[in-house]
Scaffold this active site. Structure first.
Site, PDB file in Angstrom:
ATOM      1  N   ASP A  59      18.184  66.293  27.258  1.00  0.00           N
ATOM      2  CA  ASP A  59      18.572  66.842  28.536  1.00  0.00           C
ATOM      3  C   ASP A  59      20.174  67.486  28.613  1.00  0.00           C
ATOM      4  OD1 ASP A  59      19.863  64.428  28.591  1.00  0.00           O
ATOM      5  OD2 ASP A  59      19.044  63.440  30.363  1.00  0.00           O
ATOM      6  N   SER A  60      20.725  67.063  27.508  1.00  0.00           N
ATOM      7  CA  SER A  60      21.905  67.837  27.277  1.00  0.00           C
ATOM      8  C   SER A  60      21.991  69.217  27.396  1.00  0.00           C
ATOM      9  CB  SER A  60      22.303  67.320  26.041  1.00  0.00           C
ATOM     10  OG  SER A  60      21.588  67.577  24.827  1.00  0.00           O
ATOM     11  N   ASP A  98      13.347  64.241  26.211  1.00  0.00           N
ATOM     12  CA  ASP A  98      14.108  63.493  27.059  1.00  0.00           C
ATOM     13  C   ASP A  98      13.329  63.442  28.613  1.00  0.00           C
ATOM     14  OD1 ASP A  98      16.163  62.093  26.129  1.00  0.00           O
ATOM     15  OD2 ASP A  98      17.577  63.845  26.411  1.00  0.00           O
ATOM     16  N   LYS A 128      11.820  60.163  25.539  1.00  0.00           N
ATOM     17  CA  LYS A 128      13.110  59.170  25.276  1.00  0.00           C
ATOM     18  C   LYS A 128      13.428  59.204  26.956  1.00  0.00           C
ATOM     19  CE  LYS A 128      17.161  60.735  24.251  1.00  0.00           C
ATOM     20  NZ  LYS A 128      17.907  60.227  25.249  1.00  0.00           N
ATOM     21  N   GLU A 130      16.511  56.606  29.208  1.00  0.00           N
ATOM     22  CA  GLU A 130      17.845  55.695  29.235  1.00  0.00           C
ATOM     23  C   GLU A 130      17.422  54.512  29.847  1.00  0.00           C
ATOM     24  OE1 GLU A 130      21.184  58.189  30.810  1.00  0.00           O
ATOM     25  OE2 GLU A 130      20.645  59.622  29.251  1.00  0.00           O
ATOM     26  N   GLU A 197      24.299  55.045  21.662  1.00  0.00           N
ATOM     27  CA  GLU A 197      25.210  56.291  21.972  1.00  0.00           C
ATOM     28  C   GLU A 197      26.345  55.629  22.400  1.00  0.00           C
ATOM     29  OE1 GLU A 197      26.020  60.314  24.216  1.00  0.00           O
ATOM     30  OE2 GLU A 197      24.249  59.379  24.373  1.00  0.00           O
TER      31      GLU A 197
END
Length: 282
Positions: A59-60, A98, A128, A130, A197
Site C-alpha cells: 500500500d506504499s 497489502d 498482508k 498490519e 518494520e
C-alpha cells in the site's frame, strides 16, 4: 500512445521455474534469506521477478504512485488493479498484496470478504495485514479458510496517526515487549511470514528467534529470515528515503539526464531522424 514491444507490454517471458508457494517459503525459516521487493506494475514485476522470492504489492503505492501523504487513503480497488498487473508481469515469485486501511479491521468476516476479493481479482497467493495481538483472531480466521497471511508488526504505517509519525519503534521496554508479543501472537495464529518494520534491532532478533515462521526485515536486522525494500527506494527514484534504505542505483539522476537529452534533441530538431521515420514505399 502505444508500445508495440511484446517484452515492454508486461507479458512475462516464459520461465522454466514454477511459481514459489507458501509452504516452500515457510520452509525457508532459518535457511537462505528470502528476497522481497515491492512492485506496482507489470513491467516492474517483470524486471524484479527473476531475482525475488516474493513480490509485495504494497500500500506504499500511495506515496510511490499516487503522491499521497500516507497509506491511509488507499482503496481495495487500487490494490486490486495494481495486484493484477504484478501477477501478470511475474512468473516465479510469490505475489502478496497489502490489505488497505479500513478493509479488515472491523471483523474477521470483513477481512475475509476483502481478502477473497483481492485474491479472486488478482490471482495473488497471499495477503498482508498490519497489527499484532489484536489482529491474531483475524489471521487465524483467514488461514483456517484457505487465505495465506503475512503479518506486519513494529512500525505499522497505516497507524501513523496513532503512532504520531514514522520513527523507530521499541525504544522503551514496554513497547519492545509488546512488539515481541505481537509477533508471537501473529505467528501462532497461522501467519506464514511476518514483516518486522522500523524497530530497534534486538526486538527483530528476539521475534525471529521466538517464531516458527520466517521474519522479513525492513529497518530491523540482518538476522531476520529475509529482507524487503520498496523497489523505487532501492533504485534511487526518490531524493529522500528512510535510514534503512540502501540505494543500489541512481535512477532519478539517469532519468532526468535522459529527459534532458531528449528535450534538447526535440528542440534542435535532431530527433526524430531518418532512422525513426516511416518512408513511402517505392
Amino acid at each position: 500512445m502505444s508500445t508495440t514491444s511484446g517484452i515492454d507490454s508486461g507479458a512475462p517471458a516464459s520461465s522454466p521455474k514454477k511459481r514459489l508457494t507458501v509452504p516452500t517459503l515457510r520452509a525457508r525459516k532459518g535457511g537462505e534469506p528470502l528476497v522481497m521487493l515491492t512492485a506496482y506494475s507489470a513491467r516492474m514485476a517483470q524486471l524484479l521477478d527473476p531475482h525475488c522470492d516474493m513480490l509485495l504489492v504494497g500500500d506504499s503505492l500511495a506515496q510511490v504512485i499516487y503522491g499521497l501523504p500516507s497509506t491511509v487513503p488507499v482503496t481495495l480497488e487500487m490494490m486490486a488493479a495494481h495486484g493484477a498487473a504484478v501477477v501478470r508481469g511475474s512468473t516465479q515469485a510469490l505475489v502478496a498484496i497489502d490489505m488497505p486501511f479500513g478493509s479488515y479491521e472491523a471483523s474477521p468476516a470483513q477481512a475475509f470478504d476483502s481478502a477473497a476479493r483481492l485474491m479472486k481479482e488478482t490471482g495473488a497467493a497471499a495477503v498482508k495485514l498490519e497489527g499484532g495481538e489484536a489482529m491474531a483472531p483475524t489471521v487465524r480466521f483467514l488461514t483456517e479458510r484457505g487465505i495465506p497471511v503475512i503479518g506486519h508488526i513494529g512500525l505499522t504505517p497505516q497507524a501513523v496517526n496513532l503512532l504520531g509519525g514514522y520513527g523507530a519503534r521499541g525504544r522503551s521496554e514496554a513497547e519492545a515487549a509488546k512488539i515481541v508479543a505481537d509477533g508471537v501472537a501473529i505467528a501462532e495464529a497461522g501467519a506464514f511470514a511476518i514483516v518486522i518494520e522500523g524497530v530497534v534491532e534486538p526486538i527483530a532478533i528476539e521475534v525471529t528467534r521466538r517464531v516458527a515462521c520466517p521474519t522479513i526485515g525492513i529497518g530491523a536486522s540482518s538476522q531476520c529470515d529475509g529482507q524487503v525494500l520498496v523497489g523505487e527506494d532501492m533504485l534511487g527514484l526518490f531524493d529522500r528515503t528512510a535510514r534503512f534504505v540502501k540505494r543500489y542505483e541512481d535512477l532519478s539522476g539517469r532519468i532526468s539526464a535522459a529527459a534532458e537529452g531528449y528535450a534538447a534533441e526535440v528542440r534542435s530538431r535532431a530527433f526524430p531522424d531518418a532512422g525513426h521515420l516511416y518512408r513511402p514505399k517505392a
